[in-house]
Write a protein that holds these residues in place. Structure first.
Motif, PDB file in Angstrom:
ATOM      1  N   GLN A   1      -5.762   4.932  -3.931  1.00 28.38           N
ATOM      2  CA  GLN A   1      -6.260   5.215  -2.587  1.00 28.38           C
ATOM      3  C   GLN A   1      -6.809   6.638  -2.532  1.00 28.38           C
ATOM      4  O   GLN A   1      -6.364   7.513  -3.256  1.00 28.38           O
ATOM      5  CB  GLN A   1      -5.120   5.072  -1.569  1.00 28.38           C
ATOM      6  CG  GLN A   1      -4.529   3.684  -1.511  1.00 28.38           C
ATOM      7  CD  GLN A   1      -3.261   3.595  -0.674  1.00 28.38           C
ATOM      8  OE1 GLN A   1      -2.495   2.668  -0.844  1.00 28.38           O
ATOM      9  NE2 GLN A   1      -3.012   4.557   0.215  1.00 28.38           N
ATOM     10  N   LYS A   2      -7.780   6.829  -1.627  1.00 31.88           N
ATOM     11  CA  LYS A   2      -8.331   8.174  -1.439  1.00 31.88           C
ATOM     12  C   LYS A   2      -7.308   9.068  -0.757  1.00 31.88           C
ATOM     13  O   LYS A   2      -7.236  10.264  -0.990  1.00 31.88           O
ATOM     14  CB  LYS A   2      -9.592   8.111  -0.590  1.00 31.88           C
ATOM     15  CG  LYS A   2     -10.761   7.505  -1.356  1.00 31.88           C
ATOM     16  CD  LYS A   2     -12.067   7.609  -0.581  1.00 31.88           C
ATOM     17  CE  LYS A   2     -13.230   7.197  -1.457  1.00 31.88           C
ATOM     18  NZ  LYS A   2     -14.188   6.352  -0.740  1.00 31.88           N
ATOM     19  N   LYS A   3      -6.526   8.450   0.134  1.00 34.00           N
ATOM     20  CA  LYS A   3      -5.479   9.196   0.824  1.00 34.00           C
ATOM     21  C   LYS A   3      -4.420   8.202   1.287  1.00 34.00           C
ATOM     22  O   LYS A   3      -4.604   6.988   1.160  1.00 34.00           O
ATOM     23  CB  LYS A   3      -6.052   9.947   2.024  1.00 34.00           C
ATOM     24  CG  LYS A   3      -6.733   9.034   3.059  1.00 34.00           C
ATOM     25  CD  LYS A   3      -7.387   9.863   4.155  1.00 34.00           C
ATOM     26  CE  LYS A   3      -7.771   9.076   5.382  1.00 34.00           C
ATOM     27  NZ  LYS A   3      -8.507   7.852   5.243  1.00 34.00           N
TER      28      LYS A   3
ATOM     29  N   ASN B   1     -11.735  -1.293   2.595  1.00 39.99           N
ATOM     30  CA  ASN B   1     -10.692  -0.272   2.656  1.00 39.99           C
ATOM     31  C   ASN B   1     -10.984   0.929   1.750  1.00 39.99           C
ATOM     32  O   ASN B   1     -10.102   1.747   1.491  1.00 39.99           O
ATOM     33  CB  ASN B   1      -9.332  -0.893   2.315  1.00 39.99           C
ATOM     34  CG  ASN B   1      -8.881  -1.855   3.388  1.00 39.99           C
ATOM     35  OD1 ASN B   1      -8.416  -1.448   4.436  1.00 39.99           O
ATOM     36  ND2 ASN B   1      -9.042  -3.153   3.144  1.00 39.99           N
ATOM     37  N   GLU B   2     -12.226   0.985   1.253  1.00 40.22           N
ATOM     38  CA  GLU B   2     -12.690   2.084   0.400  1.00 40.22           C
ATOM     39  C   GLU B   2     -11.751   2.349  -0.782  1.00 40.22           C
ATOM     40  O   GLU B   2     -11.389   3.483  -1.069  1.00 40.22           O
ATOM     41  CB  GLU B   2     -12.850   3.365   1.233  1.00 40.22           C
ATOM     42  CG  GLU B   2     -13.928   3.228   2.297  1.00 40.22           C
ATOM     43  CD  GLU B   2     -14.149   4.526   3.075  1.00 40.22           C
ATOM     44  OE1 GLU B   2     -13.536   5.557   2.723  1.00 40.22           O
ATOM     45  OE2 GLU B   2     -14.935   4.496   4.029  1.00 40.22           O
ATOM     46  N   LEU B   3     -11.362   1.258  -1.442  1.00 36.54           N
ATOM     47  CA  LEU B   3     -10.445   1.398  -2.580  1.00 36.54           C
ATOM     48  C   LEU B   3     -11.184   1.558  -3.907  1.00 36.54           C
ATOM     49  O   LEU B   3     -10.591   1.951  -4.899  1.00 36.54           O
ATOM     50  CB  LEU B   3      -9.520   0.175  -2.654  1.00 36.54           C
ATOM     51  CG  LEU B   3      -8.523   0.048  -1.505  1.00 36.54           C
ATOM     52  CD1 LEU B   3      -7.826  -1.298  -1.558  1.00 36.54           C
ATOM     53  CD2 LEU B   3      -7.518   1.184  -1.526  1.00 36.54           C
TER      54      LEU B   3
ATOM     55  N   THR C   1       0.843  -1.202   0.000  1.00 36.72           N
ATOM     56  CA  THR C   1       0.000   0.000   0.000  1.00 36.72           C
ATOM     57  C   THR C   1       0.876   1.250   0.000  1.00 36.72           C
ATOM     58  O   THR C   1       2.103   1.162   0.151  1.00 36.72           O
ATOM     59  CB  THR C   1      -0.909   0.045   1.243  1.00 36.72           C
ATOM     60  OG1 THR C   1      -0.092   0.209   2.400  1.00 36.72           O
ATOM     61  CG2 THR C   1      -1.728  -1.221   1.376  1.00 36.72           C
ATOM     62  N   ASP C   2       0.226   2.379  -0.131  1.00 33.57           N
ATOM     63  CA  ASP C   2       0.904   3.685  -0.080  1.00 33.57           C
ATOM     64  C   ASP C   2       2.045   3.802  -1.092  1.00 33.57           C
ATOM     65  O   ASP C   2       3.094   4.374  -0.799  1.00 33.57           O
ATOM     66  CB  ASP C   2       1.439   3.965   1.343  1.00 33.57           C
ATOM     67  CG  ASP C   2       0.305   4.105   2.359  1.00 33.57           C
ATOM     68  OD1 ASP C   2      -0.821   4.422   1.939  1.00 33.57           O
ATOM     69  OD2 ASP C   2       0.549   3.910   3.552  1.00 33.57           O
TER      70      ASP C   2
ATOM     71  N   THR D   1      -4.740   4.441   3.701  1.00 39.02           N
ATOM     72  CA  THR D   1      -6.133   4.024   3.611  1.00 39.02           C
ATOM     73  C   THR D   1      -6.242   2.602   4.146  1.00 39.02           C
ATOM     74  O   THR D   1      -7.131   2.272   4.902  1.00 39.02           O
ATOM     75  CB  THR D   1      -6.600   4.035   2.132  1.00 39.02           C
ATOM     76  OG1 THR D   1      -6.366   5.324   1.601  1.00 39.02           O
ATOM     77  CG2 THR D   1      -8.075   3.715   2.021  1.00 39.02           C
TER      78      THR D   1
END
Length: 175
Positions: A128-130, A153-155, A92-93, A133
């Motif tokens: 990702q939204k931010k 995870n709102e992806l 991630t990130d 996430t």
């Protein structure tokens, strides 16, 4: 949309088995051993995918972040994948325009070890939204569900995907 029918992700049933239909908006390249590019539906031998690939994100910018998921939807075998899916990797990130080495490995890379039949190994990239996430790694690699993980995870939908085929190497094929 005519291109839907010729989409290798549709033909390879990645769309359907793993994710719903989406329009790719970011280019991603997956390269094993610095020279083996992953192309949809091409076959790679288990011996050539033992260490994690370099995954480059050719989109967004340094302020946008992406999550990479690698999964096998054909467990234990493609004719009866009742253990679908097996999770192989989550990073991630990952900042846009960089590669996965700049991201945060949430689930370490596990090399493909298909036993029965030809398995699909799918790389999915989500925007990702931010940052941060995705906070929690799944508790197990077994019976992973990309759709559910993405939702929790709102992806949203993937922005890119690519898959390769892989089957057990016999002694004869290794020569």
């Amino acid at each position: 949309m005519a291109s839907k029918m010729s989409d290798p992700l549709v033909i390879g049933r990645v769309i359907g088995d793993v994710v719903d239909y989406f329009s790719p908006s970011v280019k991603m390249t997956v390269i094993y051993n610095s020279n083996k590019n992953v192309y949809n539906g091409h076959e790679l031998f288990p011996s050539s995918v033992t260490s994690k690939p370099r995954v480059q994100v050719h989109g967004g910018d340094m302020r946008s972040f992406f999550t990479l998921i690698m999964t096998d939807p054909d467990v234990p075998g493609p004719s009866d994948p009742y253990l679908r899916e097996h999770l192989h990797w989550i990073v991630t990130d990952i900042p846009g325009t960089t590669d996965c080495s700049f991201g945060r490995e949430v689930v370490g890379y596990e090399m493909p070890r298909p036993n029965i039949g030809i398995h699909r190994f799918v790389f999915l990239l989500f925007k990702q939204k931010k940052r941060q996430t995705v906070l929690n790694a799944p508790l197990t690699r077994d019976r992973f569900i990309t759709r559910k993980f993405s939702e929790e995870n709102e992806l949203g939908s993937p922005v890119s995907a690519v898959f390769f085929n892989c089957q057990r190497e016999t002694a004869a094929r290794r020569r």
